[in-house]
Design a protein around this motif. Structure first.
Motif, PDB file in Angstrom:
ATOM      1  N   UNK A   9       0.819  -1.198   0.000  1.00 34.93           N
ATOM      2  CA  UNK A   9       0.000   0.000   0.000  1.00 34.93           C
ATOM      3  C   UNK A   9       0.860   1.257   0.000  1.00 34.93           C
ATOM      4  N   UNK A  10       1.930   1.275   0.783  1.00 39.53           N
ATOM      5  CA  UNK A  10       2.823   2.436   0.834  1.00 39.53           C
ATOM      6  C   UNK A  10       3.485   2.670  -0.515  1.00 39.53           C
ATOM      7  N   UNK A  11       3.903   1.592  -1.172  1.00 38.20           N
ATOM      8  CA  UNK A  11       4.501   1.706  -2.504  1.00 38.20           C
ATOM      9  C   UNK A  11       3.504   2.332  -3.477  1.00 38.20           C
ATOM     10  N   UNK A  12       2.278   1.835  -3.454  1.00 37.11           N
ATOM     11  CA  UNK A  12       1.257   2.361  -4.353  1.00 37.11           C
ATOM     12  C   UNK A  12       0.965   3.824  -4.057  1.00 37.11           C
ATOM     13  N   UNK A  13       0.943   4.180  -2.785  1.00 38.27           N
ATOM     14  CA  UNK A  13       0.675   5.564  -2.409  1.00 38.27           C
ATOM     15  C   UNK A  13       1.778   6.491  -2.922  1.00 38.27           C
ATOM     16  N   UNK A  14       3.027   6.090  -2.742  1.00 41.49           N
ATOM     17  CA  UNK A  14       4.136   6.931  -3.190  1.00 41.49           C
ATOM     18  C   UNK A  14       4.143   7.087  -4.712  1.00 41.49           C
ATOM     19  N   UNK A  15       3.938   5.996  -5.424  1.00 43.24           N
ATOM     20  CA  UNK A  15       3.895   6.065  -6.886  1.00 43.24           C
ATOM     21  C   UNK A  15       2.707   6.914  -7.338  1.00 43.24           C
ATOM     22  N   UNK A  16       1.560   6.758  -6.679  1.00 41.68           N
ATOM     23  CA  UNK A  16       0.386   7.550  -7.015  1.00 41.68           C
ATOM     24  C   UNK A  16       0.603   9.040  -6.778  1.00 41.68           C
ATOM     25  N   UNK A  57      -1.401 -13.977   0.679  1.00 39.39           N
ATOM     26  CA  UNK A  57      -1.908 -14.823   1.751  1.00 39.39           C
ATOM     27  C   UNK A  57      -2.805 -14.002   2.679  1.00 39.39           C
ATOM     28  N   UNK A  58      -3.336 -14.657   3.668  1.00 41.18           N
ATOM     29  CA  UNK A  58      -4.301 -14.019   4.568  1.00 41.18           C
ATOM     30  C   UNK A  58      -3.679 -12.858   5.340  1.00 41.18           C
ATOM     31  N   UNK A  59      -2.465 -13.012   5.824  1.00 38.29           N
ATOM     32  CA  UNK A  59      -1.851 -11.943   6.604  1.00 38.29           C
ATOM     33  C   UNK A  59      -1.531 -10.720   5.753  1.00 38.29           C
ATOM     34  N   UNK A  60      -1.061 -10.941   4.534  1.00 39.41           N
ATOM     35  CA  UNK A  60      -0.808  -9.810   3.645  1.00 39.41           C
ATOM     36  C   UNK A  60      -2.108  -9.080   3.352  1.00 39.41           C
ATOM     37  N   UNK A  61      -3.155  -9.822   3.078  1.00 38.68           N
ATOM     38  CA  UNK A  61      -4.452  -9.208   2.808  1.00 38.68           C
ATOM     39  C   UNK A  61      -4.985  -8.453   4.013  1.00 38.68           C
ATOM     40  N   UNK A  62      -4.673  -8.919   5.223  1.00 37.61           N
ATOM     41  CA  UNK A  62      -5.158  -8.198   6.405  1.00 37.61           C
ATOM     42  C   UNK A  62      -4.468  -6.850   6.552  1.00 37.61           C
ATOM     43  N   UNK A  63      -3.211  -6.745   6.114  1.00 37.10           N
ATOM     44  CA  UNK A  63      -2.529  -5.447   6.132  1.00 37.10           C
ATOM     45  C   UNK A  63      -3.161  -4.471   5.171  1.00 37.10           C
ATOM     46  N   UNK A  64      -3.545  -4.972   3.997  1.00 38.26           N
ATOM     47  CA  UNK A  64      -4.218  -4.124   3.013  1.00 38.26           C
ATOM     48  C   UNK A  64      -5.626  -3.794   3.484  1.00 38.26           C
ATOM     49  N   UNK A  70      -9.305   2.488   6.525  1.00 39.68           N
ATOM     50  CA  UNK A  70      -8.896   3.848   6.866  1.00 39.68           C
ATOM     51  C   UNK A  70      -8.960   4.781   5.661  1.00 39.68           C
ATOM     52  N   UNK A  71      -9.275   4.254   4.482  1.00 39.82           N
ATOM     53  CA  UNK A  71      -9.199   5.024   3.239  1.00 39.82           C
ATOM     54  C   UNK A  71     -10.096   6.259   3.256  1.00 39.82           C
ATOM     55  N   UNK A  72     -11.360   6.103   3.613  1.00 42.14           N
ATOM     56  CA  UNK A  72     -12.299   7.229   3.579  1.00 42.14           C
ATOM     57  C   UNK A  72     -11.842   8.366   4.495  1.00 42.14           C
ATOM     58  N   UNK A  73     -11.513   8.108   5.772  1.00 42.88           N
ATOM     59  CA  UNK A  73     -11.068   9.232   6.610  1.00 42.88           C
ATOM     60  C   UNK A  73      -9.793   9.896   6.094  1.00 42.88           C
ATOM     61  N   UNK A  74      -8.903   9.121   5.509  1.00 41.70           N
ATOM     62  CA  UNK A  74      -7.663   9.699   4.989  1.00 41.70           C
ATOM     63  C   UNK A  74      -7.964  10.591   3.797  1.00 41.70           C
ATOM     64  N   UNK A  75      -8.824  10.140   2.901  1.00 44.00           N
ATOM     65  CA  UNK A  75      -9.163  10.939   1.720  1.00 44.00           C
ATOM     66  C   UNK A  75      -9.873  12.221   2.131  1.00 44.00           C
ATOM     67  N   UNK A  76     -10.755  12.128   3.113  1.00 46.79           N
ATOM     68  CA  UNK A  76     -11.450  13.335   3.583  1.00 46.79           C
ATOM     69  C   UNK A  76     -10.452  14.325   4.169  1.00 46.79           C
TER      70      UNK A  76
END
Length: 131
Positions: A9-16, A57-64, A70-76
């Motif tokens: 997610x951090x990688x995608x955010x920085x590239x975005x 895997x399940x743990x990676x997906x739980x991090x995402x 948290x996406x909506x509050x961050x975007x707001x």
């Protein structure tokens, strides 16, 4: 591991953010144009790619999943810091930069609907054919 999901997610955010800044400079607007949107699109594409390659895997997906909640509050919070008045007064290109992506997204809904009917992905990223 959870950290891999957060790292993705951090990688995608920085590239975005870099793409948004670059697009803003290219069209002559002194602002980030669509950085969070680019990040989310890249995250969707990366998650789909990892799911197809069975590299998630399940743990990676739980991090995402944690950050997706948290996406909506961050975007707001991010949009509250943008100066809309300056963007609108910058001219027609700033308004066009907002309208065109919305229209493109709306035009892809029928395509995504047809694709979703043909395949289904469970919460673990595994493809399951729809009966």
């Amino acid at each position: 591991m959870v950290i891999y999901g957060v790292a993705r997610l951090a990688f995608c955010y920085l590239v975005g953010q870099l793409a948004g800044e670059l697009l803003g400079r290219l069209i002559g607007v002194e602002a980030n144009v669509g950085g969070v949107g680019f990040a989310m699109l890249l995250l969707i594409l990366l998650n789909d790619w990892f799911a197809r390659k069975k590299r998630t895997n399940t743990l990676t997906n739980s991090g995402i999943e944690f950050w997706s909640q948290m996406y909506i509050p961050i975007v707001i919070a991010m949009s509250a810091t943008q100066n809309v008045k300056v963007a609108v007064s910058s001219g027609f290109i700033a308004i066009l930069a907002g309208i065109v992506p919305v229209l493109l997204c709306l035009s892809t809904i029928p395509l995504l609907t047809r694709y979703a009917k043909s395949k289904s992905v469970d919460t673990y990223g595994n493809y399951n054919p729809v009966p």
